[in-house]
Design an enzyme around this catalytic site. Structure first.
Site, PDB file in Angstrom:
ATOM      1  N   HIS A  97      -9.059  10.371   3.921  1.00  0.00           N
ATOM      2  CA  HIS A  97      -8.783   9.351   2.907  1.00  0.00           C
ATOM      3  C   HIS A  97      -9.005   9.989   1.549  1.00  0.00           C
ATOM      4  O   HIS A  97     -10.013  10.671   1.340  1.00  0.00           O
ATOM      5  CB  HIS A  97      -9.688   8.131   3.075  1.00  0.00           C
ATOM      6  CG  HIS A  97      -9.168   6.937   2.340  1.00  0.00           C
ATOM      7  ND1 HIS A  97      -9.229   6.834   0.972  1.00  0.00           N
ATOM      8  CD2 HIS A  97      -8.557   5.816   2.772  1.00  0.00           C
ATOM      9  CE1 HIS A  97      -8.676   5.690   0.595  1.00  0.00           C
ATOM     10  NE2 HIS A  97      -8.257   5.053   1.671  1.00  0.00           N
TER      11      HIS A  97
ATOM     12  N   HIS B   5     -11.156  10.316   7.651  1.00  0.00           N
ATOM     13  CA  HIS B   5     -10.980   8.863   7.708  1.00  0.00           C
ATOM     14  C   HIS B   5     -10.417   8.357   9.030  1.00  0.00           C
ATOM     15  O   HIS B   5     -10.898   7.371   9.577  1.00  0.00           O
ATOM     16  CB  HIS B   5     -10.050   8.468   6.567  1.00  0.00           C
ATOM     17  CG  HIS B   5      -9.824   7.005   6.424  1.00  0.00           C
ATOM     18  ND1 HIS B   5     -10.883   6.111   6.306  1.00  0.00           N
ATOM     19  CD2 HIS B   5      -8.696   6.259   6.387  1.00  0.00           C
ATOM     20  CE1 HIS B   5     -10.390   4.879   6.194  1.00  0.00           C
ATOM     21  NE2 HIS B   5      -9.077   4.947   6.256  1.00  0.00           N
TER      22      HIS B   5
ATOM     23  N   GLU C 262       0.836  -1.201   0.000  1.00  0.00           N
ATOM     24  CA  GLU C 262       0.000   0.000   0.000  1.00  0.00           C
ATOM     25  C   GLU C 262       0.866   1.244   0.000  1.00  0.00           C
ATOM     26  O   GLU C 262       2.088   1.179   0.162  1.00  0.00           O
ATOM     27  CB  GLU C 262      -0.942  -0.016   1.207  1.00  0.00           C
ATOM     28  CG  GLU C 262      -2.026  -1.059   1.048  1.00  0.00           C
ATOM     29  CD  GLU C 262      -3.162  -0.903   2.031  1.00  0.00           C
ATOM     30  OE1 GLU C 262      -3.137   0.023   2.850  1.00  0.00           O
ATOM     31  OE2 GLU C 262      -4.076  -1.746   1.985  1.00  0.00           O
TER      32      GLU C 262
ATOM     33  N   ARG D 246      -1.060   9.606   1.946  1.00  0.00           N
ATOM     34  CA  ARG D 246      -2.479   9.991   1.895  1.00  0.00           C
ATOM     35  C   ARG D 246      -2.741  11.488   1.869  1.00  0.00           C
ATOM     36  O   ARG D 246      -3.583  11.954   1.115  1.00  0.00           O
ATOM     37  CB  ARG D 246      -3.159   9.468   3.150  1.00  0.00           C
ATOM     38  CG  ARG D 246      -3.435   8.058   3.044  1.00  0.00           C
ATOM     39  CD  ARG D 246      -4.281   7.608   4.148  1.00  0.00           C
ATOM     40  NE  ARG D 246      -4.549   6.221   3.781  1.00  0.00           N
ATOM     41  CZ  ARG D 246      -5.049   5.328   4.563  1.00  0.00           C
ATOM     42  NH1 ARG D 246      -5.367   5.659   5.781  1.00  0.00           N
ATOM     43  NH2 ARG D 246      -5.258   4.114   4.142  1.00  0.00           N
TER      44      ARG D 246
ATOM     45  N   ARG E 223      -0.836   8.984   9.501  1.00  0.00           N
ATOM     46  CA  ARG E 223      -0.753   7.527   9.692  1.00  0.00           C
ATOM     47  C   ARG E 223      -0.315   6.827   8.410  1.00  0.00           C
ATOM     48  O   ARG E 223      -0.805   7.120   7.317  1.00  0.00           O
ATOM     49  CB  ARG E 223      -2.138   7.023  10.096  1.00  0.00           C
ATOM     50  CG  ARG E 223      -2.247   5.524  10.236  1.00  0.00           C
ATOM     51  CD  ARG E 223      -3.684   5.136  10.464  1.00  0.00           C
ATOM     52  NE  ARG E 223      -4.468   5.357   9.265  1.00  0.00           N
ATOM     53  CZ  ARG E 223      -5.276   4.438   8.722  1.00  0.00           C
ATOM     54  NH1 ARG E 223      -5.396   3.245   9.274  1.00  0.00           N
ATOM     55  NH2 ARG E 223      -5.964   4.709   7.638  1.00  0.00           N
TER      56      ARG E 223
END
Ligand SMILES: Cc1cc2nc3c(=O)[nH]c(=O)nc-3n(C[C@H](O)[C@H](O)[C@H](O)COP(=O)(O)OP(=O)(O)OC[C@H]3O[C@@H](n4cnc5c(N)ncnc54)[C@H](O)[C@@H]3O)c2cc1C
Length: 531
Positions: free
Chosen positions: A246, A356, A118, A294, A391
């Site tokens: 997100h 998110h 990811e 992100r 994060r």
């Protein structure tokens, strides 16, 4: 009515609360009570996690994982916390999730675990169960807990406030003692009564707060309840300005709103396009392209939308992977979009960013202890320092597992404090309250909070917007407190009171921090369209 007594009260049963309960239940002498506001014990953010849970891949090491966490955290992740995650986490995934509760992570034809990759991970190291990893994990944990005789799960039970001394003590001299938690006042939805749940130790595991924003990937219960209760109890709260957005949630009307289009879609080669079909990420992040962290991707999309007036951008996987592979790798996303009339094997997916994940929260140490005696915090409600200002994808499930386990081990190792005597804690006072909560008022107040947070405390913030948010939210808090004091309780009203408190905590922190870092982005003086 006599109080409910247990050795440990756990508020919330997502991965963090469930992991704590599982470890605690090994000590058969100890009685554990878990409460959840939801009717279904599996409901919570955990259930909706799609991408997976981080562990160590084949050519991987704790050092490499720590490096990636620190890089994503933009200089604010606590190295010692990241190390705990990277060292304890993979072992607990194996011991607890795979061996003890039997989560069936995806494997290849030879039976070897399959590791996904990811955004901002330097290795393939994400375990998944199709694209419904969280649901598989929470089901396995709940099935395991059902077999533990010393664990009681109470559903449809909403925590209203933590019981803390000196605040709730009958003894006036308690004011000289340090703040200590003795459980919670809990609204039992079926009987509509508030009950004292007393405990020697209390673990707060109430999850995040996405629902205080207009657009969010989070389910209904993510209203910041635990954050608000801990704050009111006097616990230290940190890093509250760092709300991660997100980049890609579905932008279709009705049911399509807020549904997460996992980062794994970009991990598998999916490309972001303007509605005219132009790739734009290479312009914003030449090194990472579509797999940039992100916050970078979310702001790039936001910038494209504001600059050009687009209602959304597009995420194209159809022209990258064969249809069969898309259906096999993303069955949930495929089925969800198909129900809404969108075939993702043939058409690009319209997406917008949405609130998110809450990177900040109730400060805890390496053993999940808060600054309030006997009170622990685990999972998304807590701030261990792992996530810093941003994060790294798929680390939050693991953080819940690791710190849930650590809270339990700390209690087992150090704790033998019985609950306080119920005579010391006054019962909940609701006499004389006849007025029923008007759902129209609750709905309108929630919407006001969500719009204020979205427009003024969202992806791009400025001193002026934040000052306006604080002004509006403070005014609304007074109205809500007044409403709350005059009205018979229900779950929605409790949530509204928690939400306004949580919104103010985030807005205050964002207002006072003028430095852009990670997912806290200030564009003072640069105008709304600045990137
Ligand atoms: C759509 C989506 C996809 C995600 N994908 C991933 C991913 O792939 N990988 C990853 O690592 N993370 C992912 N995340 C983040 C991750 O799912 C969460 O951070 C994590 O599950 C939080 O776990 P938790 O145990 O802290 O809280 P939750 O799972 O949210 O559980 C909270 C619990 O608290 C209860 N509760 C709340 N308030 C009260 C109250 N007042 N009284 C009583 N009970 C209460 C709730 O009912 C629930 O039982 C995703 C999140 C979302 C929303």
């Amino acid at each position: 009515m006599s109080a409910v007594q247990s050795d440990v009260l756990i508020i919330g049963c997502g991965i963090a609360g469930a992991a704590a309960a599982l470890r605690l239940s090994c000590d058969r002498q100890r009685q554990i009570t878990i409460i959840t506001r939801a009717a279904d014990p599996e409901e919570g953010n955990t259930r909706y996690a799609q991408g997976g849970i981080v562990t160590l891949g084949d050519d991987d090491s704790p050092e490499l994982l720590v490096q990636d966490i620190l890089a994503a955290g933009a200089g604010l992740s606590l190295p010692s916390a990241a190390r705990i995650l990277a060292e304890d986490g993979p072992r607990l995934v194996d011991e607890v999730l795979i061996r003890e509760v039997g989560t069936a992570f995806d494997r290849d034809a030879q039976g070897r675990l399959v590791y996904g990759r990811e955004a901002a991970h330097s290795r393939s190291r994400i375990l998944h169960v199709g694209d419904a990893t969280g649901a598989a994990i929470i089901r396995a944990l709940m099935e395991a807990l059902a077999g533990r005789p010393n664990v009681q799960i109470v559903t449809a039970a909403t925590a209203v406030d933590l019981i803390t001394f000196p605040h709730h003590a009958r003894d006036p001299l308690a004011v000289y003692e340090p703040i200590a938690c003795h459980g919670a006042y809990v609204f039992e939805q079926p009987s509509r009564a508030v009950q004292r749940y007393l405990s020697g130790a209390t673990i707060l595991a109430t999850g995040g707060l996405g629902r205080i924003y207009r657009y969010t990937s989070n389910p209904k219960g993510a209203r910041g309840d635990g954050l608000a209760m801990a704050y009111r109890a006097g616990a230290r709260v940190i890093n509250a300005e760092y709300v991660q957005f997100h980049p890609t949630t579905l932008a279709l009307p009705d049911d399509g709103e807020g549904f997460l289009i996992s980062e794994a879609v970009r991990g598998e080669g999916g490309r972001l396009l303007t509605p005219d079909g132009e790739r734009f990420m290479p312009r914003y992040a030449p090194e990472w392209g579509d797999l940039a962290p992100r916050d970078v991707v979310a702001r790039a999309i936001h910038h494209e939308m504001v600059e050009h007036g687009y209602p959304h951008v597009l995420l194209d996987i159809a022209s990258v992977l064969p249809a069969e592979r898309i259906r096999a790798r993303f069955p949930t996303i495929y089925a969800h979009c198909a129900r809404l009339g969108l075939d993702i094997t043939r058409q690009p997916i319209p997406v917008v960013p949405a609130a998110h994940y809450f990177c900040g929260g109730v400060w805890t140490d390496a053993w999940a202890r808060t600054t309030v005696r006997n009170l622990y915090a685990v999972g998304e409600v807590a701030c261990t320092g792992v996530h810093g200002a941003n994060r790294l994808a798929s680390t939050s499930l693991l953080e819940g597992l690791v710190w849930g386990d650590r809270a339990a081990r700390d209690i087992i190792g150090r704790w033998r404090e019985p609950p306080v005597d119920e005579g010391q804690v006054p019962p909940w006072e609701e006499a004389g309250l006849e007025e029923e909560a008007d759902p129209a008022l609750i709905w309108r107040d929630i919407r006001t909070i969500q719009h204020t947070m979205w427009h003024y405390v969202g992806l791009a913030r400025s001193g002026r917007r934040l000052a306006r948010a604080l002004h509006d939210l403070n005014h609304l808090r007074e109205e809500i407190e007044d409403f709350y004091r005059r009205t018979r309780l229900n779950d929605a009203l409790i949530g509204l009171r928690h939400s306004i408190q949580a919104a103010l905590i985030v807005a205050e922190a964002a207002y006072h921090n003028r430095t852009s870092r990670g997912c806290h982005y200030r564009d003072d003086g640069k105008g709304a369209a600045a990137f």
